[in-house]
Design a protein around this motif. Sequence first.
Motif, PDB file in Angstrom:
ATOM      1  N   ALA A 164      40.821  46.254  25.290  1.00 33.43           N
ATOM      2  CA  ALA A 164      41.920  45.338  25.613  1.00 33.43           C
ATOM      3  C   ALA A 164      41.744  44.004  24.894  1.00 33.43           C
ATOM      4  O   ALA A 164      42.704  43.413  24.387  1.00 33.43           O
ATOM      5  N   LEU A 182      49.691  51.355  27.459  1.00 34.61           N
ATOM      6  CA  LEU A 182      48.268  51.458  27.800  1.00 34.61           C
ATOM      7  C   LEU A 182      48.057  52.130  29.161  1.00 34.61           C
ATOM      8  O   LEU A 182      47.014  51.951  29.788  1.00 34.61           O
ATOM      9  N   LEU A 187      41.279  49.436  31.990  1.00 42.93           N
ATOM     10  CA  LEU A 187      41.265  48.007  31.677  1.00 42.93           C
ATOM     11  C   LEU A 187      40.731  47.167  32.831  1.00 42.93           C
ATOM     12  O   LEU A 187      40.021  46.180  32.605  1.00 42.93           O
ATOM     13  N   GLY A 191      40.513  43.366  31.728  1.00 41.95           N
ATOM     14  CA  GLY A 191      41.421  43.748  30.649  1.00 41.95           C
ATOM     15  C   GLY A 191      42.810  43.184  30.874  1.00 41.95           C
ATOM     16  O   GLY A 191      43.471  42.731  29.930  1.00 41.95           O
ATOM     17  N   LEU A 195      45.070  40.481  28.367  1.00 41.04           N
ATOM     18  CA  LEU A 195      46.449  40.645  27.924  1.00 41.04           C
ATOM     19  C   LEU A 195      47.358  39.564  28.506  1.00 41.04           C
ATOM     20  O   LEU A 195      48.309  39.124  27.855  1.00 41.04           O
ATOM     21  N   LEU A 210      50.906  48.955  31.900  1.00 36.66           N
ATOM     22  CA  LEU A 210      49.519  48.891  32.368  1.00 36.66           C
ATOM     23  C   LEU A 210      49.303  49.717  33.629  1.00 36.66           C
ATOM     24  O   LEU A 210      48.295  49.537  34.317  1.00 36.66           O
ATOM     25  N   ASN A 213      45.482  51.553  35.629  1.00 39.14           N
ATOM     26  CA  ASN A 213      44.325  50.958  34.974  1.00 39.14           C
ATOM     27  C   ASN A 213      43.346  50.322  35.952  1.00 39.14           C
ATOM     28  O   ASN A 213      42.486  49.542  35.541  1.00 39.14           O
TER      29      ASN A 213
END
Length: 260
Positions: A164, A182, A187, A191, A195, A210, A213
């Motif tokens: 990430a 993603l 993440l 993560g 972002l 996302l 995650n």
Amino acid sequence: MWRLPLLLLAAPAAAQVRCHLADVRREDGSFHIGPRCEHLLLFGEHLGDAAVAQLAGALAEARGLALLDLWSNSIGPNGAKALGDALSRNPPVRKLYLNQNLLGAEGAEALARGLRSNTRLDTLWLSGNQLGDAGAAAVSGVLGRGGGLEVLDLWDNAIGVEGARRLAGALLKDVRLRTLELRGNRLGDEGAAELAALMPKNRVLSTLDLVGNGITPTGTKAILDGLTVSSARPYLLVFCEGLPHMQWTSWQAKGKAEAP
């Protein structure tokens, strides 16, 4: 004297010519992609690296090919290298689907080397390829280098915080990517924070997925805070657990009633 205006009747757009394996594979196993073939659909053919390398060699002659679907074809690093080499020569392919193959980090690196000099590909799907952080880092090296990627799908690739971080760093310079998928990675909150920190600085990204995650309310708050100061034009849409209806936009985060 009055004259009747000429009526310019637009001809209907020609449908894309879709080709399948039987249309491009010769009896000796070699490939020929004719100029009329625009979409080559090889989903689930399990060609393997050797056949994909032969197919890659035929891309130079595929002057009309816009979409190449190699989803689920047992492609490993060697096949990815052959495709990367072919793509470095800028064939007309704009959309490449490589979902559910066996690229791994090594294959991602080989493919990315070819894409660094490619200016035509705008859509790349790589879900389910066991890329990990190293593979994500390799793909991030394509972004911000003057290429044309606008859609990047990295679903289900065991990408963690470092991946990430590398993607977010690349997007600080990228002016083309609009969609980053993603979903189903690793993440976590760190993560998500990487972002979220990107959001005030990248104006182009418009969709960020996302979901799945392991992001807790802490990471969700970082995302919401990022959306509040996002500079995306016109707005950034994020999909993530914990957001209202699992999706929220920077426009809504800024208290606007409707998106522009």
